[in-house]
Every structure is written in C-alpha cells, then in structure tokens.
Motif scaffolding. Structure first.
Motif, PDB file in Angstrom:
ATOM      1  N   LYS A 126       0.820  -1.207   0.000  1.00  0.00           N
ATOM      2  CA  LYS A 126       0.000   0.000   0.000  1.00  0.00           C
ATOM      3  C   LYS A 126       0.856   1.262   0.000  1.00  0.00           C
ATOM      4  N   CYS A 127       0.258   2.341  -0.514  1.00  0.00           N
ATOM      5  CA  CYS A 127       0.862   3.668  -0.481  1.00  0.00           C
ATOM      6  C   CYS A 127       0.060   4.522   0.499  1.00  0.00           C
ATOM      7  N   TYR A 128       0.758   5.470   1.153  1.00  0.00           N
ATOM      8  CA  TYR A 128       0.101   6.286   2.179  1.00  0.00           C
ATOM      9  C   TYR A 128       0.390   7.762   1.954  1.00  0.00           C
ATOM     10  N   SER A 129      -0.570   8.577   2.373  1.00  0.00           N
ATOM     11  CA  SER A 129      -0.439  10.026   2.284  1.00  0.00           C
ATOM     12  C   SER A 129      -0.938  10.654   3.576  1.00  0.00           C
ATOM     13  N   PHE A 130      -0.140  11.547   4.152  1.00  0.00           N
ATOM     14  CA  PHE A 130      -0.511  12.257   5.377  1.00  0.00           C
ATOM     15  C   PHE A 130      -0.954  13.667   5.003  1.00  0.00           C
ATOM     16  N   GLN A 150      -8.674   5.804   0.182  1.00  0.00           N
ATOM     17  CA  GLN A 150      -9.630   5.908   1.285  1.00  0.00           C
ATOM     18  C   GLN A 150      -8.857   6.181   2.568  1.00  0.00           C
ATOM     19  N   LEU A 151      -9.574   6.455   3.650  1.00  0.00           N
ATOM     20  CA  LEU A 151      -8.906   6.604   4.936  1.00  0.00           C
ATOM     21  C   LEU A 151      -8.249   5.284   5.325  1.00  0.00           C
ATOM     22  N   ILE A 152      -7.173   5.373   6.036  1.00  0.00           N
ATOM     23  CA  ILE A 152      -6.331   4.203   6.313  1.00  0.00           C
ATOM     24  C   ILE A 152      -7.056   3.128   7.123  1.00  0.00           C
ATOM     25  N   VAL A 153      -6.793   1.874   6.754  1.00  0.00           N
ATOM     26  CA  VAL A 153      -7.287   0.695   7.472  1.00  0.00           C
ATOM     27  C   VAL A 153      -6.062  -0.037   8.029  1.00  0.00           C
ATOM     28  N   GLY A 169       4.741  14.801  15.854  1.00  0.00           N
ATOM     29  CA  GLY A 169       4.523  15.232  17.232  1.00  0.00           C
ATOM     30  C   GLY A 169       3.327  14.597  17.908  1.00  0.00           C
ATOM     31  N   GLY A 170       2.515  15.421  18.540  1.00  0.00           N
ATOM     32  CA  GLY A 170       1.346  14.933  19.272  1.00  0.00           C
ATOM     33  C   GLY A 170       0.052  15.063  18.486  1.00  0.00           C
ATOM     34  N   TYR A 171       0.146  15.246  17.157  1.00  0.00           N
ATOM     35  CA  TYR A 171      -1.060  15.399  16.342  1.00  0.00           C
ATOM     36  C   TYR A 171      -1.817  14.080  16.224  1.00  0.00           C
ATOM     37  N   HIS A 172      -3.139  14.219  16.062  1.00  0.00           N
ATOM     38  CA  HIS A 172      -4.006  13.064  15.836  1.00  0.00           C
ATOM     39  C   HIS A 172      -4.509  13.076  14.392  1.00  0.00           C
ATOM     40  N   TYR A 173      -4.602  11.889  13.808  1.00  0.00           N
ATOM     41  CA  TYR A 173      -5.033  11.744  12.417  1.00  0.00           C
ATOM     42  C   TYR A 173      -6.245  10.819  12.335  1.00  0.00           C
ATOM     43  N   TRP A 174      -7.208  11.235  11.506  1.00  0.00           N
ATOM     44  CA  TRP A 174      -8.358  10.365  11.275  1.00  0.00           C
ATOM     45  C   TRP A 174      -7.923   9.067  10.601  1.00  0.00           C
ATOM     46  N   THR A 175      -8.583   7.978  10.988  1.00  0.00           N
ATOM     47  CA  THR A 175      -8.380   6.673  10.357  1.00  0.00           C
ATOM     48  C   THR A 175      -9.695   6.215   9.736  1.00  0.00           C
ATOM     49  N   GLY A 176      -9.662   5.082   9.090  1.00  0.00           N
ATOM     50  CA  GLY A 176     -10.871   4.543   8.475  1.00  0.00           C
ATOM     51  C   GLY A 176     -11.723   3.718   9.431  1.00  0.00           C
ATOM     52  N   ARG A 227      -9.563  17.240  12.037  1.00  0.00           N
ATOM     53  CA  ARG A 227      -8.246  16.661  12.320  1.00  0.00           C
ATOM     54  C   ARG A 227      -7.476  16.442  11.012  1.00  0.00           C
ATOM     55  N   PHE A 228      -6.172  16.198  11.168  1.00  0.00           N
ATOM     56  CA  PHE A 228      -5.423  15.701  10.022  1.00  0.00           C
ATOM     57  C   PHE A 228      -5.931  14.296   9.700  1.00  0.00           C
ATOM     58  N   PHE A 229      -5.541  13.747   8.563  1.00  0.00           N
ATOM     59  CA  PHE A 229      -6.007  12.415   8.199  1.00  0.00           C
ATOM     60  C   PHE A 229      -4.958  11.690   7.367  1.00  0.00           C
ATOM     61  N   ILE A 230      -5.085  10.364   7.308  1.00  0.00           N
ATOM     62  CA  ILE A 230      -4.141   9.514   6.554  1.00  0.00           C
ATOM     63  C   ILE A 230      -4.926   8.760   5.489  1.00  0.00           C
ATOM     64  N   CYS A 231      -4.479   8.893   4.242  1.00  0.00           N
ATOM     65  CA  CYS A 231      -5.115   8.162   3.143  1.00  0.00           C
ATOM     66  C   CYS A 231      -4.245   6.954   2.760  1.00  0.00           C
ATOM     67  N   GLU A 232      -4.876   5.963   2.185  1.00  0.00           N
ATOM     68  CA  GLU A 232      -4.155   4.796   1.689  1.00  0.00           C
ATOM     69  C   GLU A 232      -4.741   4.357   0.358  1.00  0.00           C
ATOM     70  N   LYS A 233      -3.924   3.643  -0.427  1.00  0.00           N
ATOM     71  CA  LYS A 233      -4.419   2.946  -1.605  1.00  0.00           C
ATOM     72  C   LYS A 233      -3.408   1.863  -1.973  1.00  0.00           C
ATOM     73  N   LYS A 234      -3.876   0.856  -2.672  1.00  0.00           N
ATOM     74  CA  LYS A 234      -3.015  -0.254  -3.040  1.00  0.00           C
ATOM     75  C   LYS A 234      -2.065   0.135  -4.158  1.00  0.00           C
ATOM     76  N   LEU A 235      -0.906  -0.504  -4.185  1.00  0.00           N
ATOM     77  CA  LEU A 235       0.081  -0.228  -5.221  1.00  0.00           C
ATOM     78  C   LEU A 235      -0.496  -0.491  -6.610  1.00  0.00           C
TER      79      LEU A 235
END
Length: 237
Positions: A126-130, A150-153, A169-176, A227-235
């Motif tokens: 998977k590839c990820y984006s913050f 989509q949001l990270i799983v 740091g101490g930031y929180h990121y949305w997940t899936g 919040r910040f969030f993390i995206c993912e998708k398959k290679l």
C-alpha cells in the motif's frame, strides 16, 4: 685334548615397520616373506586408497562454502528488501534499492499515483499520504477518495507501528475506523471488524463515532471534529 664344544649362534632378523596412520608409532614385525615387488604393490595400493579421499573432502568443502555464500547473499538481499519496503524516501530507494522500487518498469510514484497525488510513503502493498490540513471525518474520506484511495485501514500491529513512525509530534489523524450506526460496533471501511490490534485509550465513546491515531494513543472522537487524516491505496491503482 679336551673336546671342543660346538656353539651354534642363531641370529634373528628384527625389522622395524611404521604403521600407516600412526605417525611416530613403531611396530615390531617378523621378517617379511613377501618379495620386494609384492611389498611395493601393497604400498601403492594403500596410498591410492587413502589419497583418493582427499579430492572428495576438497569437493565437499567447496560445495559447503558455495552454500554459505549463497545463503549470505540471500540474507543481505532480504534485509535490503525489508528496508526498501518500509523506507519513505524515493531518492533513497532509487540509489540503494532500485530493484525493490521498480515494479514491471514502474517507478515508486507511478505505482502510487504520481507526484501530484502526494503519496509519500510505501509499506507492504500500500501507499500512504498524510494530510497537511484539518478536516472532518467525512470530508477526510472524500479527499482520500478524490485521490483514488480511502482513509487508512490498519488490521495488524506492523502497519500501526509503521504509521506511528511518520506521525508528527502529538497530532491526531483520522483513520478509516468508525462506529456502525445500526449496531454501535466499531468497523473499518469495507465492513472489516475491529480486532485486538486497535485498543482505545478512552472508554467513553458517547457521541464519539470516529477513531483517530497519534504516536502514542488511539482515541474515539466526534466525527465533526477537524483533524489531520491519513489516506491509503493499493500499489498500482
């Protein structure tokens, strides 16, 4: 005249032989009755039988050495692949792990969607984006969808550990991870049930139906919080 006593002297022949295989050991043997030719043939037979072992041992040592070298090369390649798999820098991959950063002629960013999509990290398949901006959970999922993801799983601890290494740091990121409205149970996107890998640090989930992750904690939070969030998708997608 006194009778002369006849004295007969018998000489015994003593031969000292060296026993093969016992250097320095001496053995007394009775006189050999074999002709010299037979003795020479016996010595040649012994040397031929024992000297033939040397090439066999040499071949065995050579084969063992080749096996050790092959195993060492395989271990180095495996270690390099693991480093490349989890490394985030494209330039590092190009220089140090070109084979692992290429897939059927595709570069790191072509596999992850291109530079414009800002897929900065690769882990496993998977590839990820913050994100660099704060959004609600629904808005975050919409932004990921526009990038083809989509949001990270995170179904295993390995992925969770990898993601936490890149959280600022101490930031929180949305997940899936979100609470199922009909059953009030937590599920990942795609109706994937929550397992023991993901343990909340807060127990009061009243009106807190979405999950976010930081370097140290996992919290349930109101989905309307930004919040910040993390995206993912398959290679390759």
């Amino acid at each position: 005249m006194e009778s002369e006593e006849l004295m007969s002297v018998t000489y015994a022949q003593i031969q000292i032989n060296r026993v093969p295989g016992e250097e320095g050991a001496l053995a007394l043997s009775p006189p050999s009755t074999s002709p010299p030719a037979a003795q020479a043939h016996s010595r040649r037979t012994w040397y031929a039988r024992h000297c033939s072992v040397v090439p066999v041992l040499g071949a065995a040592v050579l084969i063992l050495l080749i096996i050790v070298i092959i195993m060492a090369i395989a271990m180095i390649h495996l270690k390099s692949s693991r480093v490349c798999e989890s490394h985030t820098g494209q330039e590092y991959c190009k220089k140090q792990c070109p084979d692992n950063c290429m897939d059927s002629g595709k570069s790191f960013h072509s596999m992850c969607g291109g530079l414009s999509d800002q897929w900065e990290h690769r882990h496993s398949v998977k590839c990820y984006s913050f994100s660099s901006k704060n959004e609600t959970w629904d808005s975050s999922q919409s932004s990921c969808s526009k990038k083809g993801g989509q949001l990270i799983v995170m179904e295993d601890s390995d992925t969770l550990d990898f993601i936490r290494k890149h959280i600022m740091g101490g930031y929180h990121y949305w997940t899936g991870l979100r609470k199922n409205n009909s059953q009030s149970t937590w599920q990942w996107l795609g109706n994937i049930p929550l397992n023991s890998t993901f343990t909340f640090n807060n127990t009061n989930h009243t009106q807190k139906d979405c999950a976010m992750v930081s370097q140290q904690t996992i919290y349930a939070e109101s989905c309307q919080s930004k919040r910040f969030f993390i995206c993912e998708k398959k290679l390759g997608l």
